[in-house]
Write an enzyme that holds these catalytic residues in place. Structure first.
Site, PDB file in Angstrom:
ATOM      1  N   GLN A 203       0.861  -1.181   0.000  1.00 41.53           N
ATOM      2  CA  GLN A 203       0.000   0.000   0.000  1.00 41.53           C
ATOM      3  C   GLN A 203       0.904   1.240   0.000  1.00 41.53           C
ATOM      4  OE1 GLN A 203      -3.730  -0.693   0.068  1.00 41.53           O
ATOM      5  NE2 GLN A 203      -2.534  -2.386  -0.753  1.00 41.53           N
TER       6      GLN A 203
ATOM      7  N   GLY B 199     -12.050   1.904   3.878  1.00 44.17           N
ATOM      8  CA  GLY B 199     -11.070   1.148   3.121  1.00 44.17           C
ATOM      9  C   GLY B 199     -10.140   2.031   2.299  1.00 44.17           C
ATOM     10  N   HIS B 200      -9.145   1.387   1.699  1.00 40.86           N
ATOM     11  CA  HIS B 200      -8.133   2.150   0.955  1.00 40.86           C
ATOM     12  C   HIS B 200      -8.719   2.842  -0.271  1.00 40.86           C
ATOM     13  CE1 HIS B 200      -6.919  -1.834  -1.293  1.00 40.86           C
ATOM     14  NE2 HIS B 200      -8.191  -1.547  -1.431  1.00 40.86           N
ATOM     15  N   ASN B 201      -8.170   4.041  -0.537  1.00 33.80           N
ATOM     16  CA  ASN B 201      -8.515   4.844  -1.709  1.00 33.80           C
ATOM     17  C   ASN B 201      -9.946   5.374  -1.710  1.00 33.80           C
ATOM     18  OD1 ASN B 201      -6.383   2.597  -3.046  1.00 33.80           O
ATOM     19  ND2 ASN B 201      -5.956   4.761  -3.404  1.00 33.80           N
TER      20      ASN B 201
END
Length: 327
Positions: free
Chosen positions: A182, A223-225
């Site tokens: 990440q 969550g990511h992004n």
């Protein structure tokens, strides 16, 4: 420390009916307020509580002025709830305890991290390499801020918040999982408040972004992004999967679930417990909840739902046959 009604009016405005010298020793709900306390009424459907309240003074809207006067002192404000919110801030300032050091001795801060003037770092916090904490921002106990993450000005991060842990990214390979590093970070704007034990994951490539004025409750997973628009409010236990985009001025009820890669428009309200499986492109109130029931009934209803598409086709066929008969 008590505040006189006159001091409250001088600080916050409003229209006072009553003795400006009356001392207020606390704030309380209408139903339990005592003569030395101040309460408020923002929802007219609870107006019956006004008549029986023992509060020394109440905050009401102009429409309830006469009813409030019939029982005693009152402050009339256009928006009683907003007035009450600002009163709590005034009360907190008036009763503030002496502050300790700006950075608690037990906090761990990387040498190249930046903590701007006026920020406060609580016990056992960790601020990793390259991170930046904005002016006036407060990290409560045990907050973690990961590498290169940026927190804006005047934010509050409550106990146990995790900013910038790895997003959940793995590629399947021969029955196992290969980690996707990440490489992004988290960028949080100004005036954001994040509740206890909420986690906001760093992006895989681009950053996860929380815009100005967002308010988040406890135990939320982002969550990511993901991108969350300015002044959106999110209640406890909401889960937002990776790469979802939430618009500005939205409200997400407790335990709502948002699938990844969806887009939610500005000014959308999601009811508590709803499951959002498609993008929403228009403002409005949306609900997706299967009502609780006796388990046997629930199973029958759930089984029936599975047949709705075939039932629809049968109804269309019957309608077509009726139209032909009429001809």
């Amino acid at each position: 420390m008590a505040l006189q009604l006159g001091e409250i009016i001088a600080a916050l405005g409003g229209e006072l009916h009553g003795d400006a010298a009356l001392r207020i020793e606390g704030l309380a709900p209408l139903e339990s307020a005592q003569p030395s306390q101040l309460g408020f009424l923002s929802n007219p459907k609870y107006r019956q509580q006004l008549e029986s309240s023992r509060a020394g003074c109440v905050i009401v809207a102009p429409a309830l002025r006469e009813q409030a006067l019939a029982r005693g002192a009152c402050i009339v404000a256009d928006d009683p709830y907003l007035y009450f919110a600002r009163l709590t801030q005034l009360w907190r300032r008036a009763h503030a305890r002496a502050e300790g050091p700006a950075i608690h001795p037990s906090a761990v801060i990387a040498d190249d991290a930046v903590v701007e003037e006026g920020a406060r770092i609580g016990p056992h916090c960790v601020v990793e390499r390259g991170a930046r904490i904005g002016t006036g921002t407060v990290l409560k106990a045990r907050v973690y801020v990961g590498e290169d993450c940026v927190i804006g000005a005047r934010c509050i991060l409550h106990a146990g918040v995790v900013i910038g842990a790895d997003g959940f990214g793995f590629a399947p390979h021969q029955g196992a999982w290969e980690k996707i590093e990440q490489l992004g970070a988290v960028r949080i704007g100004d005036d954001v408040e994040i509740g206890a034990n909420t986690c906001i994951d760093r992006g895989a490539l681009a950053d996860t972004v929380i815009e100005d004025g967002v308010k988040m409750d406890n135990l939320i997973q982002v969550g990511h992004n993901c991108r969350i628009g300015a002044h959106t409010a999110i209640a406890g236990c909401v889960g937002i999967a990776g790469s979802a985009t939430i618009g500005r001025h939205c409200m997400l009820g407790g335990a709502a679930m948002i699938l990844g890669h969806l887009t939610i428009a500005d000014r959308v309200v999601i009811s508590s417990g709803s499951f959002v499986a498609r993008s929403i492109h228009k403002p409005g109130l949306y609900t997706g909840i299967f009502p609780i029931d006796d388990n046997a009934n629930w199973e029958k209803n759930a089984a029936t739902l599975k047949q709705l598409h075939t039932l629809r086709d049968r109804i269309k066929a019957l309608e077509k046959a009726l139209q032909e008969d009429k001809k």
